[in-house]
Design a protein around this motif. Structure first.
Motif, PDB file in Angstrom:
ATOM      1  N   ASP A 100       0.818  -1.219   0.000  1.00 44.28           N
ATOM      2  CA  ASP A 100       0.000   0.000   0.000  1.00 44.28           C
ATOM      3  C   ASP A 100       0.850   1.268   0.000  1.00 44.28           C
ATOM      4  O   ASP A 100       0.407   2.323  -0.462  1.00 44.28           O
ATOM      5  CB  ASP A 100      -0.953   0.024   1.198  1.00 44.28           C
ATOM      6  CG  ASP A 100      -2.108  -0.952   1.040  1.00 44.28           C
ATOM      7  OD1 ASP A 100      -2.280  -1.523  -0.054  1.00 44.28           O
ATOM      8  OD2 ASP A 100      -2.829  -1.158   2.041  1.00 44.28           O
ATOM      9  N   MET A 101       2.066   1.178   0.527  1.00 45.17           N
ATOM     10  CA  MET A 101       2.978   2.326   0.509  1.00 45.17           C
ATOM     11  C   MET A 101       3.604   2.508  -0.865  1.00 45.17           C
ATOM     12  O   MET A 101       4.307   3.485  -1.102  1.00 45.17           O
ATOM     13  CB  MET A 101       4.075   2.142   1.550  1.00 45.17           C
ATOM     14  CG  MET A 101       3.615   2.401   2.953  1.00 45.17           C
ATOM     15  SD  MET A 101       4.995   2.351   4.078  1.00 45.17           S
ATOM     16  CE  MET A 101       4.772   0.743   4.771  1.00 45.17           C
ATOM     17  N   GLY A 102       3.351   1.567  -1.769  1.00 49.08           N
ATOM     18  CA  GLY A 102       3.872   1.677  -3.124  1.00 49.08           C
ATOM     19  C   GLY A 102       5.222   1.034  -3.325  1.00 49.08           C
ATOM     20  O   GLY A 102       5.844   1.215  -4.370  1.00 49.08           O
ATOM     21  N   LEU A 103       5.709   0.287  -2.334  1.00 43.97           N
ATOM     22  CA  LEU A 103       7.009  -0.362  -2.462  1.00 43.97           C
ATOM     23  C   LEU A 103       6.851  -1.693  -3.190  1.00 43.97           C
ATOM     24  O   LEU A 103       5.924  -2.450  -2.909  1.00 43.97           O
ATOM     25  CB  LEU A 103       7.625  -0.600  -1.084  1.00 43.97           C
ATOM     26  CG  LEU A 103       7.862   0.657  -0.255  1.00 43.97           C
ATOM     27  CD1 LEU A 103       8.363   0.287   1.131  1.00 43.97           C
ATOM     28  CD2 LEU A 103       8.841   1.573  -0.949  1.00 43.97           C
ATOM     29  N   GLY A 104       7.756  -1.977  -4.128  1.00 44.43           N
ATOM     30  CA  GLY A 104       7.696  -3.220  -4.875  1.00 44.43           C
ATOM     31  C   GLY A 104       9.035  -3.546  -5.507  1.00 44.43           C
ATOM     32  O   GLY A 104       9.958  -2.730  -5.526  1.00 44.43           O
ATOM     33  N   SER A 105       9.140  -4.746  -6.033  1.00 47.14           N
ATOM     34  CA  SER A 105      10.379  -5.219  -6.655  1.00 47.14           C
ATOM     35  C   SER A 105      10.815  -4.297  -7.786  1.00 47.14           C
ATOM     36  O   SER A 105       9.996  -3.791  -8.544  1.00 47.14           O
ATOM     37  CB  SER A 105      10.189  -6.632  -7.195  1.00 47.14           C
ATOM     38  OG  SER A 105      10.000  -7.531  -6.149  1.00 47.14           O
ATOM     39  N   GLY A 106      12.119  -4.080  -7.856  1.00 49.27           N
ATOM     40  CA  GLY A 106      12.705  -3.267  -8.904  1.00 49.27           C
ATOM     41  C   GLY A 106      12.798  -1.791  -8.596  1.00 49.27           C
ATOM     42  O   GLY A 106      13.456  -1.051  -9.322  1.00 49.27           O
ATOM     43  N   MET A 107      12.165  -1.344  -7.520  1.00 49.32           N
ATOM     44  CA  MET A 107      12.175   0.091  -7.191  1.00 49.32           C
ATOM     45  C   MET A 107      13.487   0.489  -6.513  1.00 49.32           C
ATOM     46  O   MET A 107      13.948  -0.199  -5.612  1.00 49.32           O
ATOM     47  CB  MET A 107      11.017   0.431  -6.268  1.00 49.32           C
ATOM     48  CG  MET A 107       9.666   0.191  -6.879  1.00 49.32           C
ATOM     49  SD  MET A 107       8.365   0.789  -5.816  1.00 49.32           S
ATOM     50  CE  MET A 107       8.483   2.531  -6.172  1.00 49.32           C
ATOM     51  N   PRO A 108      14.072   1.613  -6.918  1.00 46.23           N
ATOM     52  CA  PRO A 108      15.256   2.106  -6.213  1.00 46.23           C
ATOM     53  C   PRO A 108      14.839   2.777  -4.900  1.00 46.23           C
ATOM     54  O   PRO A 108      13.809   3.449  -4.841  1.00 46.23           O
ATOM     55  CB  PRO A 108      15.858   3.121  -7.179  1.00 46.23           C
ATOM     56  CG  PRO A 108      14.732   3.526  -8.057  1.00 46.23           C
ATOM     57  CD  PRO A 108      13.756   2.392  -8.101  1.00 46.23           C
ATOM     58  N   VAL A 109      15.616   2.559  -3.850  1.00 44.53           N
ATOM     59  CA  VAL A 109      15.366   3.162  -2.543  1.00 44.53           C
ATOM     60  C   VAL A 109      16.679   3.645  -1.953  1.00 44.53           C
ATOM     61  O   VAL A 109      17.740   3.130  -2.284  1.00 44.53           O
ATOM     62  CB  VAL A 109      14.692   2.185  -1.545  1.00 44.53           C
ATOM     63  CG1 VAL A 109      13.324   1.781  -1.998  1.00 44.53           C
ATOM     64  CG2 VAL A 109      15.556   0.962  -1.297  1.00 44.53           C
ATOM     65  N   SER A 110      16.589   4.625  -1.074  1.00 46.67           N
ATOM     66  CA  SER A 110      17.766   5.058  -0.325  1.00 46.67           C
ATOM     67  C   SER A 110      17.322   5.410   1.089  1.00 46.67           C
ATOM     68  O   SER A 110      16.196   5.866   1.296  1.00 46.67           O
ATOM     69  CB  SER A 110      18.441   6.254  -0.991  1.00 46.67           C
ATOM     70  OG  SER A 110      17.599   7.370  -0.973  1.00 46.67           O
ATOM     71  N   VAL A 111      18.220   5.204   2.036  1.00 44.96           N
ATOM     72  CA  VAL A 111      17.923   5.531   3.426  1.00 44.96           C
ATOM     73  C   VAL A 111      18.254   7.003   3.646  1.00 44.96           C
ATOM     74  O   VAL A 111      19.368   7.445   3.376  1.00 44.96           O
ATOM     75  CB  VAL A 111      18.712   4.633   4.397  1.00 44.96           C
ATOM     76  CG1 VAL A 111      18.511   5.083   5.828  1.00 44.96           C
ATOM     77  CG2 VAL A 111      18.280   3.183   4.241  1.00 44.96           C
ATOM     78  N   VAL A 112      17.268   7.752   4.123  1.00 48.33           N
ATOM     79  CA  VAL A 112      17.446   9.180   4.405  1.00 48.33           C
ATOM     80  C   VAL A 112      18.018   9.366   5.800  1.00 48.33           C
ATOM     81  O   VAL A 112      18.861  10.224   6.028  1.00 48.33           O
ATOM     82  CB  VAL A 112      16.098   9.926   4.272  1.00 48.33           C
ATOM     83  CG1 VAL A 112      16.236  11.380   4.658  1.00 48.33           C
ATOM     84  CG2 VAL A 112      15.559   9.790   2.861  1.00 48.33           C
ATOM     85  N   GLY A 113      17.568   8.555   6.753  1.00 53.43           N
ATOM     86  CA  GLY A 113      18.074   8.668   8.114  1.00 53.43           C
ATOM     87  C   GLY A 113      17.434   7.663   9.046  1.00 53.43           C
ATOM     88  O   GLY A 113      16.436   7.026   8.715  1.00 53.43           O
ATOM     89  N   TYR A 114      18.061   7.511  10.197  1.00 52.11           N
ATOM     90  CA  TYR A 114      17.578   6.623  11.257  1.00 52.11           C
ATOM     91  C   TYR A 114      17.259   7.463  12.482  1.00 52.11           C
ATOM     92  O   TYR A 114      17.930   8.458  12.745  1.00 52.11           O
ATOM     93  CB  TYR A 114      18.650   5.596  11.639  1.00 52.11           C
ATOM     94  CG  TYR A 114      18.897   4.532  10.606  1.00 52.11           C
ATOM     95  CD1 TYR A 114      18.133   3.372  10.590  1.00 52.11           C
ATOM     96  CD2 TYR A 114      19.907   4.665   9.660  1.00 52.11           C
ATOM     97  CE1 TYR A 114      18.365   2.381   9.649  1.00 52.11           C
ATOM     98  CE2 TYR A 114      20.146   3.679   8.722  1.00 52.11           C
ATOM     99  CZ  TYR A 114      19.373   2.537   8.718  1.00 52.11           C
ATOM    100  OH  TYR A 114      19.599   1.562   7.791  1.00 52.11           O
ATOM    101  N   ALA A 115      16.256   7.058  13.246  1.00 56.42           N
ATOM    102  CA  ALA A 115      15.972   7.690  14.530  1.00 56.42           C
ATOM    103  C   ALA A 115      17.128   7.360  15.484  1.00 56.42           C
ATOM    104  O   ALA A 115      17.929   6.459  15.199  1.00 56.42           O
ATOM    105  CB  ALA A 115      14.648   7.179  15.081  1.00 56.42           C
ATOM    106  N   PRO A 116      17.238   8.053  16.616  1.00 56.99           N
ATOM    107  CA  PRO A 116      18.366   7.822  17.529  1.00 56.99           C
ATOM    108  C   PRO A 116      18.606   6.360  17.915  1.00 56.99           C
ATOM    109  O   PRO A 116      19.737   5.930  18.002  1.00 56.99           O
ATOM    110  CB  PRO A 116      18.002   8.665  18.753  1.00 56.99           C
ATOM    111  CG  PRO A 116      17.199   9.785  18.192  1.00 56.99           C
ATOM    112  CD  PRO A 116      16.406   9.167  17.070  1.00 56.99           C
ATOM    113  N   LEU A 117      17.564   5.584  18.103  1.00 52.99           N
ATOM    114  CA  LEU A 117      17.737   4.165  18.433  1.00 52.99           C
ATOM    115  C   LEU A 117      17.596   3.284  17.193  1.00 52.99           C
ATOM    116  O   LEU A 117      17.375   2.086  17.300  1.00 52.99           O
ATOM    117  CB  LEU A 117      16.732   3.737  19.509  1.00 52.99           C
ATOM    118  CG  LEU A 117      16.899   4.452  20.851  1.00 52.99           C
ATOM    119  CD1 LEU A 117      15.801   4.044  21.816  1.00 52.99           C
ATOM    120  CD2 LEU A 117      18.274   4.173  21.445  1.00 52.99           C
TER     121      LEU A 117
END
Length: 91
Positions: free
Chosen positions: A41-58
């Motif tokens: 439902d978030m629109g994530l699927g195979s073949g899509m490029p992704v990158s991590v923007v950031g992590y919360a403190p923990l």
């Protein structure tokens, strides 16, 4: 390849293993039921490029960028998403 030269080797890892700013491509989503539906439902699927923007403190949750949208996922959710990234390897 000659000694000292770099070659690119593809590795498949969980999304939670990416460092901030690292780009990868979704290979598979290892989830069932409600979690699988939520990820789709978030629109994530195979073949899509992704990158991590950031992590919360923990390190929970994490923010990722996909298709010009920033999405926050809990580590449990992100751990079900397998990505492929190219890493330099030496001979």
């Amino acid at each position: 390849f000659l000694k000292g030269r770099w070659r690119i080797m593809d590795s498949v890892i969980p999304l939670t293993s990416l460092k901030v700013g690292e780009v990868a491509r979704i290979v598979s989503i290892n989830a069932r039921g409600e979690l699988a539906r939520r990820i789709r439902d978030m629109g994530l699927g195979s073949g899509m490029p992704v990158s991590v923007v950031g992590y919360a403190p923990l390190r929970d949750p994490l923010a990722l960028r996909c298709a010009e949208v920033t999405i926050a996922l809990r580590r449990r959710e992100a751990g079900a998403i397998m990505v492929q990234t190219s890493v330099p390897m030496t001979n």
